[in-house]
Scaffold this active site. Structure first.
Site, PDB file in Angstrom:
ATOM      1  CG  ASP A 310       4.798   3.811  -4.919  1.00  0.00           C
ATOM      2  OD1 ASP A 310       4.068   4.044  -4.146  1.00  0.00           O
ATOM      3  OD2 ASP A 310       4.335   3.398  -5.915  1.00  0.00           O
ATOM      4  CE  LYS A 359       0.341   3.321  -5.845  1.00  0.00           C
ATOM      5  NZ  LYS A 359       1.126   3.611  -4.696  1.00  0.00           N
ATOM      6  CE  LYS A 400      -3.046  -2.584  -5.016  1.00  0.00           C
ATOM      7  NZ  LYS A 400      -1.791  -1.942  -4.654  1.00  0.00           N
ATOM      8  CE  LYS A 486       4.306   0.703  -6.031  1.00  0.00           C
ATOM      9  NZ  LYS A 486       3.667   0.303  -5.125  1.00  0.00           N
TER      10      LYS A 486
HETATM   11  P1  NAI Z   1      -4.951   7.278   2.568  1.00  0.00           P
HETATM   12  O1  NAI Z   1      -5.539   8.234   1.556  1.00  0.00           O
HETATM   13  O2  NAI Z   1      -5.723   6.308   3.515  1.00  0.00           O
HETATM   14  O3  NAI Z   1      -4.094   8.252   3.733  1.00  0.00           O
HETATM   15  C1  NAI Z   1      -3.355   9.248   3.111  1.00  0.00           C
HETATM   16  C2  NAI Z   1      -3.500  10.559   4.027  1.00  0.00           C
HETATM   17  O4  NAI Z   1      -2.779  11.626   3.727  1.00  0.00           O
HETATM   18  C3  NAI Z   1      -4.949  10.994   4.375  1.00  0.00           C
HETATM   19  O5  NAI Z   1      -5.463  10.922   5.523  1.00  0.00           O
HETATM   20  C4  NAI Z   1      -4.826  12.219   3.582  1.00  0.00           C
HETATM   21  O6  NAI Z   1      -5.809  13.252   4.431  1.00  0.00           O
HETATM   22  C5  NAI Z   1      -3.579  12.674   3.948  1.00  0.00           C
HETATM   23  N1  NAI Z   1      -3.123  13.819   3.279  1.00  0.00           N
HETATM   24  C6  NAI Z   1      -3.042  13.975   1.856  1.00  0.00           C
HETATM   25  N2  NAI Z   1      -2.343  14.879   1.475  1.00  0.00           N
HETATM   26  C7  NAI Z   1      -1.546  15.532   2.470  1.00  0.00           C
HETATM   27  C8  NAI Z   1      -0.613  16.552   2.961  1.00  0.00           C
HETATM   28  N3  NAI Z   1      -0.225  17.264   1.951  1.00  0.00           N
HETATM   29  N4  NAI Z   1      -0.066  16.631   4.057  1.00  0.00           N
HETATM   30  C9  NAI Z   1      -0.552  15.665   5.142  1.00  0.00           C
HETATM   31  N5  NAI Z   1      -1.297  14.729   4.852  1.00  0.00           N
HETATM   32  C10 NAI Z   1      -1.883  14.675   3.649  1.00  0.00           C
HETATM   33  O7  NAI Z   1      -3.716   6.146   1.933  1.00  0.00           O
HETATM   34  P2  NAI Z   1      -2.907   4.982   2.460  1.00  0.00           P
HETATM   35  O8  NAI Z   1      -3.510   3.915   2.006  1.00  0.00           O
HETATM   36  O9  NAI Z   1      -2.597   5.325   3.712  1.00  0.00           O
HETATM   37  O10 NAI Z   1      -1.566   5.170   1.373  1.00  0.00           O
HETATM   38  C11 NAI Z   1      -0.546   6.229   1.779  1.00  0.00           C
HETATM   39  C12 NAI Z   1       0.047   6.494   0.522  1.00  0.00           C
HETATM   40  O11 NAI Z   1       1.094   5.450   0.408  1.00  0.00           O
HETATM   41  C13 NAI Z   1      -0.558   6.610  -0.814  1.00  0.00           C
HETATM   42  O12 NAI Z   1       0.128   7.507  -1.444  1.00  0.00           O
HETATM   43  C14 NAI Z   1      -0.234   5.378  -1.443  1.00  0.00           C
HETATM   44  O13 NAI Z   1      -0.204   5.093  -2.723  1.00  0.00           O
HETATM   45  C15 NAI Z   1       1.022   4.959  -0.707  1.00  0.00           C
HETATM   46  N6  NAI Z   1       1.243   3.467  -0.790  1.00  0.00           N
HETATM   47  C16 NAI Z   1       0.474   2.531  -0.064  1.00  0.00           C
HETATM   48  C17 NAI Z   1       0.771   1.092  -0.090  1.00  0.00           C
HETATM   49  C18 NAI Z   1       0.149   0.251   0.709  1.00  0.00           C
HETATM   50  O14 NAI Z   1       0.204  -0.822   0.581  1.00  0.00           O
HETATM   51  N7  NAI Z   1      -0.975   0.713   1.606  1.00  0.00           N
HETATM   52  C19 NAI Z   1       1.659   0.565  -1.160  1.00  0.00           C
HETATM   53  C20 NAI Z   1       2.488   1.563  -1.879  1.00  0.00           C
HETATM   54  C21 NAI Z   1       2.156   2.945  -1.675  1.00  0.00           C
END
Ligand code: NAI
Length: 530
Positions: A310, A359, A400, A486
């Site tokens: 994370d 989370k 956010k 994290k």
């Molecule tokens: P997002 O939802 O925009 O992107 C995630 C992507 O993963 C989506 O395009 C989705 O289609 C794809 N996906 C889902 N399951 C999948 C799989 N099995 N295989 C391949 N692709 C898959 O989310 P975002 O904002 O990019 O965040 C990504 C991750 O990072 C989340 O889990 C989030 O909790 C974590 N995170 C993000 C932080 C931030 O500051 N943006 C901070 C801490 C963690």
């Protein structure tokens, strides 16, 4: 013995009998000084302890590929556009005037460390963090990856709604040709609301999925002519996998569970297994328990690197700095209330209880070690109250909002409240910003440090100073990545360090040791004894 001139891309040379530069490597002999404590009755005995290590850092970085799982998400598209923008030196118009590409927010690319003091003046000399050892440059990373959504990266960047229009326009052409590979999708592991984007998924069994992912990595490496590949999970937060004895507790059982298509093997664990078996480092940027004990054991067996969990981007990063400061200042923190609302797809996915729970766990444990270390303020087992709330609020998009209230006890029963809604105290506790602009530099740091760790080996000396064992790599679980994470995953049985300052010091001091330099102690005795 002694120093050869630094290579053209190296900023300094160490002149010391303990450091040798060869064409391929920097070799150092380093004395690691710790303090051994034993208990004698109700007193402690502290004894200085020296251990001598040899480190070997390969100087040639090679061509590095970074494959992102969840490439089409907010983080995936933002980091991709950011690297292209930096590589091409782009500038773009915003309503506040022109902006240019940079790597702000990356500790490696954006911060400096003290090398030492200038001989004549005593002035501190600071160098960019990335120059402490030969490292890959993010501009040279070759990007690829998977997503359950087959949208090309240019359209996915629009869907993310993070970047300025004029920047998007300039990177669009290149990103249009980037299309994520089909991925592993087991709907039960993420929120039901994600199903509508899952149009790019692999068919077949779990066992076949492992093989397909391995094949993808090999193909990417060959086609792009890469020396090494790093895989990083920035896909949706999954629910926790249930830990079931006989299923995911040992490497053997986990592989058998994959073969049997067991329900509790998550997509992220399938990726981890594929990478471990392929000898490719795998980093988990989401909170779920990808690294079940069986996966850790498998990594150890293959001597393959894993790291997680994370990204520590905004609220938690601040928390791990602030709690460290408060508790070390002797203030008894008694409660922390953390509220978040966000409107991006991550927030949408977290709106289901099962994914939110992952989370919540990840965000909750970040103060434990700092509290436990202060037996003056906290009795054994005593802990500040700590609540984490996350709400999905579509209107704010990727921007956010994180609001925190820290409440603590001060001198003679007084109280101190540090909160975002009180203008009289620290106003900056309210953290508002594009989440993906915080996470993208962390992805870069994780990739660069992980790549570096594939080039460092060590061996220890016996007490007579003779090296005994062959060089070997660091432990499979890369706890050196903790600064960016994290809920840091550490080698089984070893402590978790959450304090941001300690995590940074561990990184910089290990890298200093690799070039035979002592840790940066901040004693500055030279200025205090005159
Ligand atoms: P997002 O939802 O925009 O992107 C995630 C992507 O993963 C989506 O395009 C989705 O289609 C794809 N996906 C889902 N399951 C999948 C799989 N099995 N295989 C391949 N692709 C898959 O989310 P975002 O904002 O990019 O965040 C990504 C991750 O990072 C989340 O889990 C989030 O909790 C974590 N995170 C993000 C932080 C931030 O500051 N943006 C901070 C801490 C963690």
């Amino acid at each position: 013995r002694g120093a050869n001139p630094a290579a053209s891309n190296e900023l300094f040379t160490v002149r010391s009998p303990n450091v040798i530069y060869t064409e391929d490597a920097i070799k150092s002999t380093y004395t690691y000084r710790t303090t051994k404590v034993t208990k004698a009755g109700n007193k402690y005995v502290a004894e200085p302890l020296d251990t001598v290590y040899d480190f070997n850092v390969q100087r040639k970085v090679g061509k590095v590929g970074l494959m992102l799982v969840g490439w089409g998400g907010n983080n995936g598209t933002t980091v991709t556009a950011g690297i292209i923008a930096n590589r091409d030196g782009l500038t773009w118009e915003t309503r506040e005037g022109p902006r240019g590409a940079n790597y702000y927010g990356s500790v490696i690319m954006g911060s400096t460390i003290k090398l030492g003091n200038e001989a004549e003046t005593g002035k501190e000399i600071h160098i960019p963090f990335r120059d402490i050892l030969p490292m890959a440059h993010p501009n040279d990373l070759v990007l690829g990856g998977w997503d359950i959504s087959g949208m090309n990266l240019a359209d996915a960047m629009d869907r993310a709604a993070v970047l300025e229009p004029d920047l998007k326009r300039q990177v669009r052409k290149e990103m249009q040709d980037m299309v994520p590979l089909p991925s592993v999708f087991y709907p039960d592991f993420i929120a039901a609301n994600q199903e509508d984007r899952a149009d790019n998924v692999l068919k077949g069994t779990k066992e076949e999925h492992v093989e397909m992912i391995r094949g993808d990595i090999r193909k990417f490496k060959a086609e792009k002519n890469l020396d090494k590949v790093i895989v990083l999970w920035t896909a949706n937060t999954e629910r926790y996998a249930k830990i079931i004895p006989g299923v995911n507790d040992t490497a053997q059982n986990l592989l058998a569970a994959v073969k049997a298509g067991h329900d509790e093997v998550a997509p992220s664990t399938i990726f981890a297994i594929a990478c471990i078996q392929e000898g490719v480092p795998f980093i988990n940027g989401s909170p779920q328990n990808t690294f079940v004990t069986g996966a850790i054991e498998l990594a150890e067996q293959h001597k393959s690197f894993i790291g997680g969990d994370d990204f520590k981007s905004g609220q938690t990063k601040m928390k791990s700095a602030l709690v460290d400061f408060l508790v070390n200042a002797g203030i008894k923190l008694t409660s922390i209330a953390s509220y978040n609302h966000l409107g991006n797809n991550d927030g949408r996915n977290l709106s289901e209880q099962k994914t939110f729970r992952s989370k919540e766990i990840s965000k909750s444990n970040v103060v434990d070690d700092m509290v436990e270390a202060n037996s003056v303020l906290y009795k054994k087992g005593e802990h500040p109250d700590h609540t984490v709330v996350i709400k999905y609020m579509p209107a704010v998009g990727d921007s956010k909002r994180a609001l925190d209230e820290y409440y603590g006890e001060i001198f003679l029963g007084g109280h101190q409240t540090i909160s975002s809604d009180k203008l009289t105290v620290i106003r900056s506790m309210s953290n508002v910003c594009e989440d993906s602009l915080l996470a993208s530099p962390l992805i870069i740091d994780l990739a660069l440090i992980t790549e570096l760790m594939t080039r460092i080996t060590w061996k220890s000396h016996t007490s007579n100073g003779v090296g005994t064992k062959d060089y070997k790599g660091f432990h499979s679980v890369l706890s050196i990545l903790s600064y960016m994470l994290k809920a840091p995953c550490t080698p089984p049985g070893t402590p978790v360090i959450n304090s941001l300052a300690k995590q940074r010091a561990a990184m910089s001091n290990i890298f200093r040791a690799c070039v035979g330099l002592d840790p940066e102690s901040d004693m500055t005795l030279e200025h205090k004894l005159f």
